[in-house]
Scaffold this motif. Structure first.
Motif, mmCIF file in Angstrom:
data_model
loop_
_atom_site.group_PDB
_atom_site.id
_atom_site.type_symbol
_atom_site.label_atom_id
_atom_site.label_comp_id
_atom_site.label_asym_id
_atom_site.label_seq_id
_atom_site.Cartn_x
_atom_site.Cartn_y
_atom_site.Cartn_z
ATOM 1 N N PRO A 87 -6.581 16.083 2.652
ATOM 2 C CA PRO A 87 -6.832 14.771 3.283
ATOM 3 C C PRO A 87 -7.163 13.666 2.273
ATOM 4 O O PRO A 87 -6.744 12.522 2.448
ATOM 5 C CB PRO A 87 -8.015 15.028 4.218
ATOM 6 C CG PRO A 87 -7.993 16.495 4.470
ATOM 7 C CD PRO A 87 -7.432 17.125 3.228
ATOM 8 N N GLN A 88 -7.884 13.998 1.219
ATOM 9 C CA GLN A 88 -8.203 12.998 0.200
ATOM 10 C C GLN A 88 -6.947 12.575 -0.558
ATOM 11 O O GLN A 88 -6.788 11.406 -0.910
ATOM 12 C CB GLN A 88 -9.266 13.524 -0.767
ATOM 13 C CG GLN A 88 -10.621 13.682 -0.134
ATOM 14 C CD GLN A 88 -11.121 12.404 0.519
ATOM 15 O OE1 GLN A 88 -10.976 11.307 -0.028
ATOM 16 N NE2 GLN A 88 -11.696 12.523 1.702
ATOM 17 N N MET A 89 -6.072 13.525 -0.790
ATOM 18 C CA MET A 89 -4.821 13.215 -1.481
ATOM 19 C C MET A 89 -3.965 12.285 -0.632
ATOM 20 O O MET A 89 -3.408 11.305 -1.133
ATOM 21 C CB MET A 89 -4.076 14.506 -1.830
ATOM 22 C CG MET A 89 -4.843 15.377 -2.809
ATOM 23 S SD MET A 89 -4.053 16.959 -3.114
ATOM 24 C CE MET A 89 -2.936 16.494 -4.435
ATOM 25 N N VAL A 90 -3.884 12.576 0.644
ATOM 26 C CA VAL A 90 -3.104 11.726 1.558
ATOM 27 C C VAL A 90 -3.718 10.334 1.643
ATOM 28 O O VAL A 90 -3.003 9.323 1.617
ATOM 29 C CB VAL A 90 -2.999 12.378 2.954
ATOM 30 C CG1 VAL A 90 -2.429 11.415 3.977
ATOM 31 C CG2 VAL A 90 -2.162 13.642 2.883
ATOM 32 N N LYS A 91 -5.028 10.280 1.703
ATOM 33 C CA LYS A 91 -5.730 8.992 1.766
ATOM 34 C C LYS A 91 -5.404 8.136 0.538
ATOM 35 O O LYS A 91 -5.057 6.958 0.674
ATOM 36 C CB LYS A 91 -7.230 9.250 1.866
ATOM 37 C CG LYS A 91 -8.091 8.024 1.919
ATOM 38 C CD LYS A 91 -9.552 8.458 2.015
ATOM 39 C CE LYS A 91 -10.498 7.300 1.867
ATOM 40 N NZ LYS A 91 -11.907 7.750 1.920
ATOM 41 N N LEU A 92 -5.487 8.723 -0.638
ATOM 42 C CA LEU A 92 -5.162 7.975 -1.860
ATOM 43 C C LEU A 92 -3.697 7.579 -1.902
ATOM 44 O O LEU A 92 -3.361 6.467 -2.304
ATOM 45 C CB LEU A 92 -5.502 8.806 -3.102
ATOM 46 C CG LEU A 92 -6.946 8.814 -3.530
ATOM 47 C CD1 LEU A 92 -7.124 9.665 -4.779
ATOM 48 C CD2 LEU A 92 -7.458 7.415 -3.778
#
Length: 135
Positions: A118-123
């Motif tokens: 999820p953090q990767m997608v957010k960035l």
């Protein structure tokens, strides 16, 4: 790294954006993924693609970085990065690697993604918005 560079330069601040990137990145090295994703330095001093590469390095093995997805050597991928300086191109490559991960989870009929995903997608989404990456 700063200590190694300082004898070579009168003032390390003369290194400009490279030095600012190094300084901004240092506090993120030992932070959790959420703190990294929320860092105000990302997108300002630290390019989104650099932050995403860092998260790929922390991800479990099934979240493969672009060079593995493309079946390239690290040196070939490094050359590609040297030849493709734009965030748009780099983010598109990173997006492809994340899409590959999603497809592999679905192919295994998985229902959960890695905690870092999820953090990767957010960035990636923030970077795509800032750099108007086409979908």
């Amino acid at each position: 790294m700063e200590l190694a560079i300082s004898p070579l330069c009168k003032r390390v601040t003369d290194l400009g954006s490279s030095y600012r990137l190094l300084r901004a990145f240092r506090p993120l090295l030992f932070q959790n993924d959420v703190v990294i994703g929320d860092s105000p330095s990302i997108g300002d001093v630290i390019p989104y693609s650099t932050a995403l590469h860092f998260l790929f390095s922390r991800a479990p093995p099934d979240v493969r970085p672009p060079y593995q997805v493309m079946e390239w050597s690290i040196s070939r991928y490094s050359r590609w990065l040297d030849e493709h300086q734009s965030q748009r191109e780099r983010l598109n490559m990173l997006r492809g690697a994340l899409e590959n991960y999603v497809n592999s989870v679905r192919a295994k009929q998985g229902t959960e993604f890695a905690d870092i995903y999820p953090q990767m997608v957010k960035l990636l989404q923030k970077g795509m918005e800032k750099h108007s990456v086409t979908q």
